[in-house]
Design an enzyme around this catalytic site. Structure first.
Site, PDB file in Angstrom:
ATOM      1  N   HIS A 141       0.721  -1.164  -0.084  1.00  0.00           N
ATOM      2  CA  HIS A 141       0.050  -0.071   0.001  1.00  0.00           C
ATOM      3  C   HIS A 141       0.733   1.066   0.061  1.00  0.00           C
ATOM      4  O   HIS A 141       2.056   1.365   0.443  1.00  0.00           O
ATOM      5  CB  HIS A 141      -1.111  -0.114   1.321  1.00  0.00           C
ATOM      6  CG  HIS A 141      -0.394  -0.052   2.438  1.00  0.00           C
ATOM      7  ND1 HIS A 141       0.376  -1.362   3.111  1.00  0.00           N
ATOM      8  CD2 HIS A 141       0.131   1.003   3.352  1.00  0.00           C
ATOM      9  CE1 HIS A 141       0.768  -1.022   4.186  1.00  0.00           C
ATOM     10  NE2 HIS A 141       0.932   0.412   4.424  1.00  0.00           N
ATOM     11  N   CYS A 192       2.017   3.584  11.699  1.00  0.00           N
ATOM     12  CA  CYS A 192       2.886   3.197  10.540  1.00  0.00           C
ATOM     13  C   CYS A 192       3.231   4.252   9.807  1.00  0.00           C
ATOM     14  O   CYS A 192       2.549   5.243   9.595  1.00  0.00           O
ATOM     15  CB  CYS A 192       2.480   1.949  10.041  1.00  0.00           C
ATOM     16  SG  CYS A 192       1.153   2.224   8.764  1.00  0.00           S
TER      17      CYS A 192
END
Length: 679
Positions: free
Chosen positions: A65, A189
């Site tokens: 992603h 993240c």
């Protein structure tokens, strides 16, 4: 989620053999759906995200992603692989692959929906249904959360409670009366799309299973909603599962703390909860500053912010890279403006009068002087910004003021670039020391905005003016004299070293150290520092150019994906974007990295030997008119590119011959793999 995934974005028979091929196959579906505007640009962003941390998760899940400017609308593509694809998970290959694409400016609503998917991936029933699905449309609906629910009797009559059920409820009420163990957690993240929310869901689920009350703050791309201060105050322990800095850390001061990477929060949440309980029982309190870091050692899971758990050398590198990363935009803006001013008005324009006193609209020299003076103003921030953000990387916002002050003093005492490095480290160390001093609760509010900047600035100023400033200035002068005196073999050796550093990790720490060394000399340019800048940029252009040439002259040695990356590498290399070679190095590091390092060493050595100079910190071939000895400079780049190309072709050819003695192997041109036919 109706706009994020459709049946056309589902591939239930994904045949790719590698994660790069899988990403390309799914991304091509996004292109066909008009969700991605530039396939290669988007895949480069996916690869860059993958290089930060593998996106494989336990349980057979891969979630490549990224956020990318090449994404026109938030999009999700799903592929199911029968053979499995290695995404770096500890338990083996992934058979469920989700490619998540978010625009660079994705809105909060869509990112929230994407986070909901990430949470659902923690549900075994959801993943089992994905593995069993046979119709792409039904699978897309399942991912969108539209699976049918059976409720034939919406208002069933409640059955009478049995005596045992009543007793059970009384027991539950009694248990509820006892306060449960409470944990507050923060997850984050680098991209803030998937791992952030998966870790949150995993921790929350583990808490429910353990009878622990877990409240999670997700610091993702959609921003973050701070935990209620009352919830934080009532918590018995804190868990940070993060790969970027936790925001506003001071809220968690005085609590037992478990500080790990985000993947630990996904893969082993029960262990983290148990560790938090043990620390609370032992009364271990982490030293978290109001705005700084923690001294908790965590559990060694490679996590936290990256610096908190590492040995000193790694932490030092992290601090320095923080300063360099904030300095580079000033370098690029200021350096290119100065270079453009030289192109218009010549080098003597640097001594022009101030344009505030003398500016003629119709004179080219006035415009050149304007550009030069704007660029010089930007360049004046280099050392203070470097020092300020080194200190910031060490001790967060309270260290900014003493860091900037120390950097400014470094310029005042002529300590230059080296002085900025030392000032930043001193400022960070002083602030960290002050933060360890216990203070009364009434003073904590003014510590980060008044007391710490005041005391730290005074201490750093004293050290820079009185103690270390002059010795560092002498060292800086000695370094400048050495650079100016470089000639012959000494210059060539330095060029070799710089070339090797620029090509070893292609945008990583060694590359950035060499680049920072070069641009530091541009703040006070001399003939030697201009030669260093030229050698560094020339060597940094070699890796992508070499891979572009190799994919052109020996196509059969590369997959279709690599050949397409090679076409993009021509432009990246010409623009001095060394990272254009990263996909090739990631796929075959043992052959690509030594080859491009050899080419970079040749280019760096020749550039120094030819005496090429460069006043611009960036630009590649587009600033050739500003280069001293431009034709010899281009010759040095061409020579290094040819050396690197020849070596990578030779090494890949040797591997090909060894794996296919009959020489019958042919690249199929597919995205999946390179197919060889055994003799």
């Amino acid at each position: 989620m109706s706009e994020l995934i459709t049946a056309e974005l589902v591939d239930l028979d994904l045949s790719a053999a590698t994660k790069d091929a899988a990403a390309r196959s799914l991304a091509e579906r996004m292109v066909a759906a008009d969700r991605v505007t530039d396939l290669d640009g988007f895949l480069a962003d996916v690869a860059a995200r993958e290089a930060q941390m593998p996106t494989g998760l336990d349980g057979g899940i891969g979630i490549p992603h990224c956020r990318s400017e090449h994404v026109s609308a938030p999009t999700l593509a799903f592929g199911r692989s029968a053979a499995g694809i290695d995404f770096g998970a500890a338990d083996g290959p992934a058979d469920l692959i989700f490619l998540i694409a978010a625009p660079a400016g994705a809105d909060d609503d869509h990112l929230t929906i994407l986070s909901a998917l990430a949470r659902r991936l923690m549900d075994p029933e959801f993943t089992a249904a994905l593995r069993a699905g046979t119709d792409p449309g039904a699978v897309a609906a399942l991912i969108r959360g539209e699976e049918p629910t059976e409720n034939p009797d919406p208002d069933p009559e409640p059955e009478p409670e049995s005596e045992s059920e009543s007793e059970s409820e009384e027991d539950d009420a009694t248990a509820a009366a006892a306060a449960p163990f409470r944990i507050v957690a923060v997850t984050s993240c680098p991209t803030g799309i998937a791992h952030t929310y998966m870790a949150a869901e995993s921790l929350a689920a583990a808490g429910r299973a353990e009878g622990v009350e877990v409240t999670v703050e997700t610091q993702g791309s959609a921003g973050f909603k701070k935990l209620d201060p009352a919830v934080v105050a009532a918590a018995d322990a804190v868990i940070w599962a993060h790969d970027v800095e936790v925001r506003e850390k001071g809220r968690f001061r005085g609590k037992p703390l478990v500080d790990v990477g985000v993947k630990a929060g996904i893969n082993r949440p029960a262990e983290l909860i148990a560790e938090a309980r043990r620390k609370a029982e032992r009364g271990e309190i982490a030293a978290v500053s109001e705005d700084g870091g923690s001294t908790d050692s965590g559990d060694g899971d490679g996590g936290g912010s990256g610096a908190d758990h590492a040995h000193f050398g790694v932490r030092l590198r992290t601090y320095l890279m923080s300063g360099v990363s904030y300095m580079v935009p000033f370098v690029a803006a200021g350096g290119l403006l100065i270079a453009l001013s030289f192109a218009i008005g010549g080098y003597e324009i640097a001594s022009a009068k101030s344009v505030a006193d003398h500016f003629v609209w119709g004179e080219a020299d006035s415009w050149a002087a304007l550009l030069n003076q704007i660029g010089s103003a930007a360049f004046a921030f280099l050392v203070p910004v470097l020092a300020g953000y080194i200190a910031y990387g060490m001790a967060d916002r309270p260290a900014l003021v003493p860091g900037f002050v120390g950097g400014a003093i470094a310029l005042t005492v002529n300590a230059g670039f080296l002085g900025g490095l030392v000032a930043g480290l001193l400022a960070g160390a002083v602030v960290m020391a002050i933060q360890r001093v216990p203070v009364h609760a009434t003073l904590r509010g003014i510590m980060p905005v008044l007391v710490i900047p005041l005391i730290a600035s005074a201490v750093v100023g004293f050290l820079m003016f009185i103690v270390v400033g002059k010795p560092i200035a002498s060292l800086q002068n000695a370094l400048t004299d050495w650079l100016n005196g470089l000639s012959g073999s000494n210059a060539v050796i330095l060029g070799v070293v710089l070339g090797l550093m620029m090509c070893f990790d292609m945008g990583g720490p060694l590359n950035k150290v060499a680049y920072a060394f070069a641009v530091g000399g541009l703040a006070d340019p001399t003939d030697g520092s201009l030669k260093v800048m030229a050698a560094v940029m020339a060597a940094g252009m070699v890796p992508p150019l070499a891979m572009a040439l190799a994919t052109t002259v020996r196509k059969k040695l590369f997959t279709k994906t690599e050949r397409e990356n090679g076409r993009a590498a021509w432009v990246l290399g010409a623009s001095f974007i060394t990272e254009g070679a990263i996909p090739f190095a990631a796929a075959d590091p043992l052959r690509v990295i030594p080859s491009v390092m050899a080419g970079g060493a040749v280019t760096g050595a020749l550039s120094m030997a030819f005496g090429a100079t460069l006043r611009a910190p960036h630009g590649g071939v587009f600033v050739v008119p500003l280069i001293g000895q431009p034709f010899l400079y281009l010759l040095a780049i061409a020579a290094g590119t040819l050396v690197a190309t020849a070596l990578v072709v030779l090494l890949k050819g040797v591997r090909r011959t060894a794996s296919d003695p009959a020489g019958e192997a042919e690249a199929t041109g597919s995205d999946d793999s390179r197919v060889t036919v055994a003799a």
